[in-house]
Scaffold this motif. Structure first.
Motif, PDB file in Angstrom:
ATOM      1  N   GLY A 246      66.783  62.139 142.742  1.00  0.00           N
ATOM      2  CA  GLY A 246      66.317  63.476 142.405  1.00  0.00           C
ATOM      3  C   GLY A 246      66.699  63.873 140.993  1.00  0.00           C
ATOM      4  O   GLY A 246      65.904  64.509 140.280  1.00  0.00           O
ATOM      5  N   VAL A 247      67.904  63.499 140.576  1.00  0.00           N
ATOM      6  CA  VAL A 247      68.344  63.788 139.198  1.00  0.00           C
ATOM      7  C   VAL A 247      67.451  63.071 138.194  1.00  0.00           C
ATOM      8  O   VAL A 247      66.983  63.661 137.204  1.00  0.00           O
ATOM      9  CB  VAL A 247      69.820  63.373 139.002  1.00  0.00           C
ATOM     10  N   ILE A 248      67.199  61.784 138.436  1.00  0.00           N
ATOM     11  CA  ILE A 248      66.376  61.004 137.509  1.00  0.00           C
ATOM     12  C   ILE A 248      64.958  61.553 137.462  1.00  0.00           C
ATOM     13  O   ILE A 248      64.358  61.681 136.390  1.00  0.00           O
ATOM     14  CB  ILE A 248      66.386  59.511 137.905  1.00  0.00           C
ATOM     15  N   ALA A 249      64.416  61.895 138.636  1.00  0.00           N
ATOM     16  CA  ALA A 249      63.057  62.457 138.673  1.00  0.00           C
ATOM     17  C   ALA A 249      62.988  63.773 137.903  1.00  0.00           C
ATOM     18  O   ALA A 249      62.007  64.043 137.190  1.00  0.00           O
ATOM     19  CB  ALA A 249      62.632  62.677 140.125  1.00  0.00           C
ATOM     20  N   PHE A 250      64.042  64.589 138.016  1.00  0.00           N
ATOM     21  CA  PHE A 250      64.087  65.847 137.267  1.00  0.00           C
ATOM     22  C   PHE A 250      64.078  65.576 135.760  1.00  0.00           C
ATOM     23  O   PHE A 250      63.358  66.230 135.004  1.00  0.00           O
ATOM     24  CB  PHE A 250      65.332  66.650 137.646  1.00  0.00           C
ATOM     25  N   LEU A 251      64.893  64.620 135.326  1.00  0.00           N
ATOM     26  CA  LEU A 251      64.977  64.304 133.897  1.00  0.00           C
ATOM     27  C   LEU A 251      63.631  63.790 133.373  1.00  0.00           C
ATOM     28  O   LEU A 251      63.208  64.136 132.261  1.00  0.00           O
ATOM     29  CB  LEU A 251      66.078  63.268 133.656  1.00  0.00           C
ATOM     30  N   ILE A 252      62.964  62.968 134.162  1.00  0.00           N
ATOM     31  CA  ILE A 252      61.646  62.467 133.761  1.00  0.00           C
ATOM     32  C   ILE A 252      60.660  63.628 133.624  1.00  0.00           C
ATOM     33  O   ILE A 252      59.880  63.690 132.660  1.00  0.00           O
ATOM     34  CB  ILE A 252      61.131  61.421 134.769  1.00  0.00           C
ATOM     35  N   SER A 253      60.706  64.564 134.575  1.00  0.00           N
ATOM     36  CA  SER A 253      59.794  65.707 134.503  1.00  0.00           C
ATOM     37  C   SER A 253      60.103  66.585 133.294  1.00  0.00           C
ATOM     38  O   SER A 253      59.196  67.144 132.665  1.00  0.00           O
ATOM     39  CB  SER A 253      59.870  66.526 135.793  1.00  0.00           C
ATOM     40  N   GLU A 254      61.382  66.698 132.929  1.00  0.00           N
ATOM     41  CA  GLU A 254      61.759  67.485 131.750  1.00  0.00           C
ATOM     42  C   GLU A 254      61.178  66.882 130.474  1.00  0.00           C
ATOM     43  O   GLU A 254      60.776  67.604 129.559  1.00  0.00           O
ATOM     44  CB  GLU A 254      63.286  67.554 131.630  1.00  0.00           C
ATOM     45  N   LEU A 255      61.137  65.549 130.426  1.00  0.00           N
ATOM     46  CA  LEU A 255      60.607  64.885 129.232  1.00  0.00           C
ATOM     47  C   LEU A 255      59.107  65.086 129.075  1.00  0.00           C
ATOM     48  O   LEU A 255      58.561  64.870 127.992  1.00  0.00           O
ATOM     49  CB  LEU A 255      60.925  63.378 129.284  1.00  0.00           C
ATOM     50  N   GLN A 256      58.440  65.479 130.124  1.00  0.00           N
ATOM     51  CA  GLN A 256      56.991  65.685 130.073  1.00  0.00           C
ATOM     52  C   GLN A 256      56.628  67.090 129.591  1.00  0.00           C
ATOM     53  O   GLN A 256      55.462  67.381 129.348  1.00  0.00           O
ATOM     54  CB  GLN A 256      56.382  65.432 131.456  1.00  0.00           C
ATOM     55  N   LYS A 257      57.639  67.949 129.434  1.00  0.00           N
ATOM     56  CA  LYS A 257      57.386  69.307 128.963  1.00  0.00           C
ATOM     57  C   LYS A 257      57.198  69.320 127.452  1.00  0.00           C
ATOM     58  O   LYS A 257      57.684  68.425 126.748  1.00  0.00           O
ATOM     59  CB  LYS A 257      58.545  70.218 129.359  1.00  0.00           C
ATOM     60  N   PRO A 258      56.507  70.337 126.921  1.00  0.00           N
ATOM     61  CA  PRO A 258      56.293  70.420 125.469  1.00  0.00           C
ATOM     62  C   PRO A 258      57.588  70.436 124.668  1.00  0.00           C
ATOM     63  O   PRO A 258      57.654  69.903 123.565  1.00  0.00           O
ATOM     64  CB  PRO A 258      55.513  71.739 125.292  1.00  0.00           C
ATOM     65  N   SER A 259      58.634  71.059 125.219  1.00  0.00           N
ATOM     66  CA  SER A 259      59.942  71.064 124.559  1.00  0.00           C
ATOM     67  C   SER A 259      61.026  70.902 125.619  1.00  0.00           C
ATOM     68  O   SER A 259      60.875  71.353 126.762  1.00  0.00           O
ATOM     69  CB  SER A 259      60.162  72.359 123.769  1.00  0.00           C
ATOM     70  N   ILE A 260      62.115  70.248 125.238  1.00  0.00           N
ATOM     71  CA  ILE A 260      63.189  69.941 126.170  1.00  0.00           C
ATOM     72  C   ILE A 260      64.275  71.008 126.069  1.00  0.00           C
ATOM     73  O   ILE A 260      64.698  71.378 124.972  1.00  0.00           O
ATOM     74  CB  ILE A 260      63.806  68.561 125.850  1.00  0.00           C
ATOM     75  N   GLU A 261      64.702  71.517 127.224  1.00  0.00           N
ATOM     76  CA  GLU A 261      65.862  72.400 127.265  1.00  0.00           C
ATOM     77  C   GLU A 261      67.099  71.504 127.212  1.00  0.00           C
ATOM     78  O   GLU A 261      67.545  70.967 128.235  1.00  0.00           O
ATOM     79  CB  GLU A 261      65.855  73.238 128.541  1.00  0.00           C
ATOM     80  N   LYS A 262      67.648  71.324 126.024  1.00  0.00           N
ATOM     81  CA  LYS A 262      68.673  70.302 125.843  1.00  0.00           C
ATOM     82  C   LYS A 262      69.928  70.561 126.679  1.00  0.00           C
ATOM     83  O   LYS A 262      70.544  69.622 127.186  1.00  0.00           O
ATOM     84  CB  LYS A 262      69.033  70.170 124.360  1.00  0.00           C
ATOM     85  N   TYR A 263      70.318  71.816 126.841  1.00  0.00           N
ATOM     86  CA  TYR A 263      71.527  72.093 127.622  1.00  0.00           C
ATOM     87  C   TYR A 263      71.303  71.790 129.105  1.00  0.00           C
ATOM     88  O   TYR A 263      72.205  71.298 129.788  1.00  0.00           O
ATOM     89  CB  TYR A 263      71.964  73.546 127.414  1.00  0.00           C
ATOM     90  N   VAL A 264      70.099  72.079 129.602  1.00  0.00           N
ATOM     91  CA  VAL A 264      69.767  71.747 130.982  1.00  0.00           C
ATOM     92  C   VAL A 264      69.756  70.233 131.152  1.00  0.00           C
ATOM     93  O   VAL A 264      70.321  69.679 132.108  1.00  0.00           O
ATOM     94  CB  VAL A 264      68.396  72.348 131.371  1.00  0.00           C
TER      95      VAL A 264
END
Length: 294
Positions: A246-264
């Motif tokens: 679940g953590v890895i899937a979340f990180l992959i989904s974050e990378l697909q966003k226009p900008s990354i919330e770096k602290y998250v």
């Protein structure tokens, strides 16, 4: 049915590309060889260039599958590394035509998308080398993994070329042990004070300067995808595995966003530090995205 026919077209094409070269092989020759019409060809591939890319993806995936099978055997680190080094030589006996095309393509200009496929595979390979070398030798090889990888690749590629192109009568089963012994020699030499030639980590050098068509987001995504595959063969309970997945899937989904919330992203990446095998991946992802590890 479609997958089987795609495989038949790929295997016909790779045979013809090995014999005549990519440029000198026509779609008509490919369809003649695999017994389909030219019109039917376009139901599977949009162009000869698309087929070319599919060939590399198909064979790289076979190599990747074999390395994951070896990972799943849970061998001692040194034995596993030696066995993994044997994979290209095992595959050469089954896929000689592909290796001929692969070695040719490394020397000539190829299209951008194929460069991306080859660049991603090279990036995965360098990460794989560093991870497995660290499992065998630990932190004592920090500072000269680049030199060790250069040694491995030099020996491996030249023996492959000698077997493939010059038809040398070499017992390929001896090569992995030979490479492992040379790695031992190099590690011993550095421990005695020899200075490394590579002043930068080879993977960091690749990340910063090579394959510009692969951006940092794509490279980080490739590392996370490899972590997903590694997780499948690790010895965790279902709850642990599902949590990490679940953590890895979340990180992959974050990378697909226009900008990354770096602290998250930073906080979620910290949840993977309980898995020692993921340390190298976490470090590389953090470097790629300019994130400090927690």
């Amino acid at each position: 049915m479609k997958v089987r026919k795609q495989k038949e077209i790929i295997e016909s094409a790779i045979k013809l590309f090995a014999e005549n070269g990519f440029t000198n092989t026509s779609i008509q020759e490919i369809v003649n060889d695999c017994g389909i019409s030219k019109g039917a060809f376009y139901n599977y591939f949009t162009s000869k260039e698309a087929l070319h890319i599919a060939i590399f993806e198909y064979y790289f995936e076979q190599m990747r599958t074999r390395t994951h099978e070896i990972d799943a055997e849970q061998l001692p680190p040194r034995e596993k590394l030696a066995k993994l080094l044997s994979v290209p030589f095992e595959q050469l006996t089954k896929q000689k035509d592909f290796f001929m095309v692969y070695m040719r393509e490394q020397s000539f200009t190829i299209n951008k998308e194929l460069r991306e496929v080859m660049g991603k595979t090279q990036f995965e390979m360098l990460t794989w080398y560093e991870k497995n070398l660290k499992e065998v030798y630990g932190d004592k090889i920090n500072g000269y993994t680049g030199d060790i990888i250069m040694l491995i690749e030099g020996i491996r590629s030249n023996y492959l070329a000698s077997i493939l192109i010059q038809d040398s009568q070499i017992d390929a089963t001896l090569v992995p042990t030979f490479i492992m012994n040379r790695i031992e020699d190099m590690v011993a030499s550095f421990e005695k004070g020899e200075e490394p030639i590579m002043k930068n980590n080879l993977l960091d050098l690749f990340t910063n300067n090579s394959c510009e068509s692969l951006n940092h987001i794509e490279k980080a995504s490739a590392l996370l995808a490899d972590m997903q595959e590694q997780l499948e063969i690790m010895n965790f309970s279902d709850d642990q595995r599902n949590g990490l997945a679940g953590v890895i899937a979340f990180l992959i989904s974050e990378l697909q966003k226009p900008s990354i919330e770096k602290y998250v992203f930073q906080g979620m990446l910290a949840n993977l530090k309980t898995v020692k095998e993921f340390d190298i991946y976490r470090e590389k992802i953090a470097n790629l995205l300019g994130i400090e590890l927690l």
